[in-house]
Structures are given as C-alpha cells and as structure tokens.
Design an enzyme around this catalytic site. Structure first.
Site, PDB file in Angstrom:
ATOM      1  N   LYS A  75       0.821  -1.220   0.000  1.00 48.20           N
ATOM      2  CA  LYS A  75       0.000   0.000   0.000  1.00 48.20           C
ATOM      3  C   LYS A  75       0.854   1.269   0.000  1.00 48.20           C
ATOM      4  CE  LYS A  75      -4.375  -1.663   1.856  1.00 48.20           C
ATOM      5  NZ  LYS A  75      -5.430  -1.501   2.849  1.00 48.20           N
ATOM      6  N   ASP A 111     -10.315   2.929   1.112  1.00 42.57           N
ATOM      7  CA  ASP A 111     -10.550   2.478   2.499  1.00 42.57           C
ATOM      8  C   ASP A 111     -11.122   3.623   3.338  1.00 42.57           C
ATOM      9  OD1 ASP A 111      -9.665  -0.149   2.276  1.00 42.57           O
ATOM     10  OD2 ASP A 111      -7.579   0.364   2.728  1.00 42.57           O
TER      11      ASP A 111
HETATM   12  P1  NAP Z   1      -0.957  -3.641   9.920  1.00 40.37           P
HETATM   13  O1  NAP Z   1      -0.553  -2.518   9.030  1.00 40.37           O
HETATM   14  O2  NAP Z   1      -0.076  -4.825  10.072  1.00 40.37           O
HETATM   15  O3  NAP Z   1      -1.249  -2.997  11.383  1.00 40.37           O
HETATM   16  C1  NAP Z   1      -1.732  -3.779  12.444  1.00 40.37           C
HETATM   17  C2  NAP Z   1      -1.698  -2.981  13.744  1.00 40.37           C
HETATM   18  O4  NAP Z   1      -2.118  -3.856  14.799  1.00 40.37           O
HETATM   19  C3  NAP Z   1      -0.298  -2.474  14.132  1.00 40.37           C
HETATM   20  O5  NAP Z   1      -0.427  -1.330  14.928  1.00 40.37           O
HETATM   21  C4  NAP Z   1       0.203  -3.659  14.955  1.00 40.37           C
HETATM   22  O6  NAP Z   1       1.257  -3.341  15.844  1.00 40.37           O
HETATM   23  C5  NAP Z   1      -1.036  -3.987  15.733  1.00 40.37           C
HETATM   24  N1  NAP Z   1      -0.989  -5.340  16.264  1.00 40.37           N
HETATM   25  C6  NAP Z   1      -0.720  -6.492  15.585  1.00 40.37           C
HETATM   26  N2  NAP Z   1      -0.738  -7.540  16.428  1.00 40.37           N
HETATM   27  C7  NAP Z   1      -1.001  -7.040  17.671  1.00 40.37           C
HETATM   28  C8  NAP Z   1      -1.124  -7.616  18.962  1.00 40.37           C
HETATM   29  N3  NAP Z   1      -0.997  -8.946  19.147  1.00 40.37           N
HETATM   30  N4  NAP Z   1      -1.383  -6.809  20.008  1.00 40.37           N
HETATM   31  C9  NAP Z   1      -1.517  -5.473  19.837  1.00 40.37           C
HETATM   32  N5  NAP Z   1      -1.403  -4.854  18.632  1.00 40.37           N
HETATM   33  C10 NAP Z   1      -1.155  -5.643  17.566  1.00 40.37           C
HETATM   34  O7  NAP Z   1      -2.356  -4.245   9.455  1.00 40.37           O
HETATM   35  P2  NAP Z   1      -3.580  -3.428   8.822  1.00 40.37           P
HETATM   36  O8  NAP Z   1      -3.499  -3.421   7.344  1.00 40.37           O
HETATM   37  O9  NAP Z   1      -3.657  -2.131   9.538  1.00 40.37           O
HETATM   38  O10 NAP Z   1      -4.834  -4.382   9.188  1.00 40.37           O
HETATM   39  C11 NAP Z   1      -5.311  -4.483  10.518  1.00 40.37           C
HETATM   40  C12 NAP Z   1      -6.620  -5.307  10.527  1.00 40.37           C
HETATM   41  O11 NAP Z   1      -7.643  -4.582   9.842  1.00 40.37           O
HETATM   42  C13 NAP Z   1      -6.501  -6.656   9.797  1.00 40.37           C
HETATM   43  O12 NAP Z   1      -7.201  -7.620  10.531  1.00 40.37           O
HETATM   44  C14 NAP Z   1      -7.177  -6.417   8.467  1.00 40.37           C
HETATM   45  O13 NAP Z   1      -7.775  -7.600   7.935  1.00 40.37           O
HETATM   46  C15 NAP Z   1      -8.271  -5.424   8.877  1.00 40.37           C
HETATM   47  N6  NAP Z   1      -8.688  -4.583   7.751  1.00 40.37           N
HETATM   48  C16 NAP Z   1     -10.005  -4.603   7.424  1.00 40.37           C
HETATM   49  C17 NAP Z   1     -10.450  -3.816   6.381  1.00 40.37           C
HETATM   50  C18 NAP Z   1     -11.909  -3.843   6.022  1.00 40.37           C
HETATM   51  O14 NAP Z   1     -12.261  -3.439   4.890  1.00 40.37           O
HETATM   52  N7  NAP Z   1     -12.771  -4.242   6.925  1.00 40.37           N
HETATM   53  C19 NAP Z   1      -9.558  -2.995   5.664  1.00 40.37           C
HETATM   54  C20 NAP Z   1      -8.199  -2.988   6.036  1.00 40.37           C
HETATM   55  C21 NAP Z   1      -7.788  -3.801   7.094  1.00 40.37           C
HETATM   56  P3  NAP Z   1       2.764  -3.810  15.469  1.00 40.37           P
HETATM   57  O15 NAP Z   1       3.201  -2.930  14.336  1.00 40.37           O
HETATM   58  O16 NAP Z   1       3.491  -3.612  16.730  1.00 40.37           O
HETATM   59  O17 NAP Z   1       2.653  -5.264  15.043  1.00 40.37           O
END
Ligand code: NAP
Length: 298
Positions: A75, A111
C-alpha cells in the site's frame, strides 16, 4: 474504460490467501452484464517483489489491466511507482486502488471513504453524545481510519502496543494539518486510566486481533469493562462475530464488524474503474453466499 475483451481487474499483495475481492468484483461485473474478470497477482515484499509490481503497473499503462487493488505489503511501496495520487491517498499515505486517467496511473484510497460510509450507516442507529474515538492499532488500516475520523471532526486517541508507532501516526496527521490524536499504550492499565474520559466514545479495532484462525483473541483487555455508552466498530470481519463484537453485545453495547467497509471500499474501486454505479446489493449478496465463507482478507 475496458479493453476489448472486457474488464481485466485484480489485486496484488502478499500473501493473498482466499481473498474475498474476486467474489465481490465478479458479482459486480455479472450483475451489470459486463464481461471481464478479477484475478489475484501475488507480489512478494520488496525488494523481491519489485519487478512483479513494475510489471503489473506496466500492464495497467498499456491497457492489459484496467484496474488494480493493492493490499499489504504494497500500500505504501507502490506510491513512488505511480504518476499521481488522489488527495485522499496523499493524506492517508497509502494506496489501495489504482486506475488510469489520461494515460497516467493514479493511486487512490477507497478504504477511507469506505470506512466512513459504513461508520455512518452504523452510527445512524446509535446515539453517541460526543465525537470521541479510541483507535486500537496504528498500522495501515488505523492510518486510514484515523485520517477519516479526524477529517470529520472526531477527537481521536490512538492506542498501540508500541507507543512510538501511535506517536508517529499522530505526528504524521499533525504534519497534514489534521488535529493530532492523543497517543497511548494499548494495555490494560493505560486503558483503565483512560476510561474516565472515554464514556460514550467510539472504539475502533484496527489491529488483527480476533481474526481467524485466532478467533479467541481480542484487543480489549478481558477483565476491563467497556466505557459506558461506547459503540464498537471492529475492522476484522472474519469471523463475522469477532470476540470483541460478541463481548460488546453481551455488555449491551452496539457493535459492528468490518464487512460493510470491505464491501464499500470494493464498490468505490469498481466505480473508479468502470464509471458505473456499483451494484451494492449484488456484491453484498455474493459476500453472504460465497463458498469460502469468510476465510479471506482483502
Ligand atoms: P498492519 O498494518 O499490520 O497494522 C496492524 C496494527 O495492529 C499495528 O499497529 C500492529 O502493531 C497492531 N498489532 C498487531 N498484532 C497485535 C497484537 N498482538 N497486540 C496489539 N497490537 C497488535 O495491518 P492493517 O493493514 O492495519 O490491518 C489491521 C486489521 O484490519 C486486519 O485484521 C485487516 O484484515 C483489517 N482490515 C479490514 C479492512 C476492512 O475493509 N474491513 C480494511 C483494512 C484492514 P505492530 O506494528 O506492533 O505489530
């Protein structure tokens, strides 16, 4: 505009798993009687995946591909390879949709408006007495949500397990002239201390906690009550009822998963590519009946 044999659309990222995007976009094409297909184009993280990304963008430039979605980990990495960004992609510093305009490749972010559209639908049936939001997570999705909320005047606090990540997102938003969110640690003690100022707030989960196959996890500490009058929006949609949503419902609070956001960001991307109004009902119907259940990610 489509090439002669219909619309050639797709998604790149890594890993792509059982993405739900082909289901959504094929349903949209079929419902409108448009020829074409939506395929998955896995591209590993850089530097290994750079050649693949460049090749896909070349296919966009030459009309062999008409539209491309982009997901983790590209992204941000795709940005320098594009000709221009829409203002929303510029603000979110992330691209999830690429389209062609006057021979140029444009990076967009659906998004942000996709989240807002579904949030508005959610909140139309919920009474929150203020515009305070607690955003859990500070990664890519949190960045889109934070920008969306701040632009609509919400007072946002970001809670992340690494305080420096929450502070960095807050700083980025401040540099864009957006009201900088507060930044706190995502842990039980800190959230407990924060409860006093978070009654009637919106809580948004933008961490992957609770996502299948780790359904038993939740970003909200087990023994901590939710702030009174809170409403919970969980970006995770697989399983449909996440543990966070289930616990909130048990506590009598309104809660929704991220399926509506997923469908809306796809509908908006489809509209960029085809210039047609997306058949949202058909897309939604396809989501509820698809053979993969909800085992996919975008
Ligand atoms: P990302 O860029 O990897 O960010 C994830 C965030 O969650 C980071 O701040 C990460 O911290 C934190 N995190 C991960 N594991 C954790 C844990 N065990 N405890 C506390 N914090 C934790 O991922 P993303 O793209 O933002 O996606 C996040 C979620 O949103 C995913 O489940 C994705 O499927 C969902 N999503 C949904 C949509 C939708 O259309 N509904 C769209 C986009 C994303 P660290 O950097 O320290 O790991």
């Amino acid at each position: 505009m489509s090439s002669s044999q219909g619309y050639h659309l797709g998604l790149t990222g890594w890993p792509l798993g059982h993405s739900l995007s082909p289901v959504l976009h094929q349903a949209a094409l079929d419902a409108l009687g448009l020829a074409g297909e939506y395929s998955l184009y896995p591209a590993p993280p850089l530097p290994e995946g750079r050649e693949r990304l460049v090749e896909l963008l070349d296919q966009m430039r030459t009309g062999r591909l008409d539209g491309l979605n982009v997901t983790i980990p590209h992204k941000q990495t795709v940005v320098p390879l594009l000709d221009r960004l829409t203002s929303v992609a510029q603000t979110a510093r992330a691209v999830n949709t690429i389209y062609r305009e006057d021979g140029k490749l444009v990076g967009d972010n659906t998004d942000v408006p996709g989240f807002l559209a579904d949030l508005h639908s959610f909140l139309s049936g919920v009474r929150l007495s203020n515009q305070k939001a607690l955003l859990l997570g500070a990664g890519g999705a949190a960045s889109a949500v934070g920008v969306a909320l701040a632009q609509e005047g919400w007072q946002v606090t970001i809670a992340a397990r690494r305080l420096e990540q929450a502070e960095a997102l807050s700083l980025r938003m401040a540099l864009l002239g957006i009201e900088p969110p507060g930044a706190i640690l995502l842990d039980g003690n800190t959230l407990r201390q924060h409860l006093g100022v978070s009654s009637n707030c919106l809580i948004v989960n933008a961490t992957p906690l609770g996502m299948s196959p780790r359904d038993s996890e939740t970003p909200w500490p087990e023994r901590l009550a939710f702030p009174p009058g809170a409403a919970i929006y969980d970006l995770v949609y697989n399983p449909r009822e996440t543990r966070l949503v289930r616990t909130a419902h048990k506590a009598g609070l309104p809660a929704r998963n991220g399926l509506g956001m997923l469908a809306e960001q796809a509908a908006l991307a489809f509209e960029r590519w085809t210039g047609r109004s997306a058949p949202r009902e058909a897309m939604w119907e396809a989501l509820s009946t698809n053979e993969h259940g909800l085992a996919g990610i975008i």
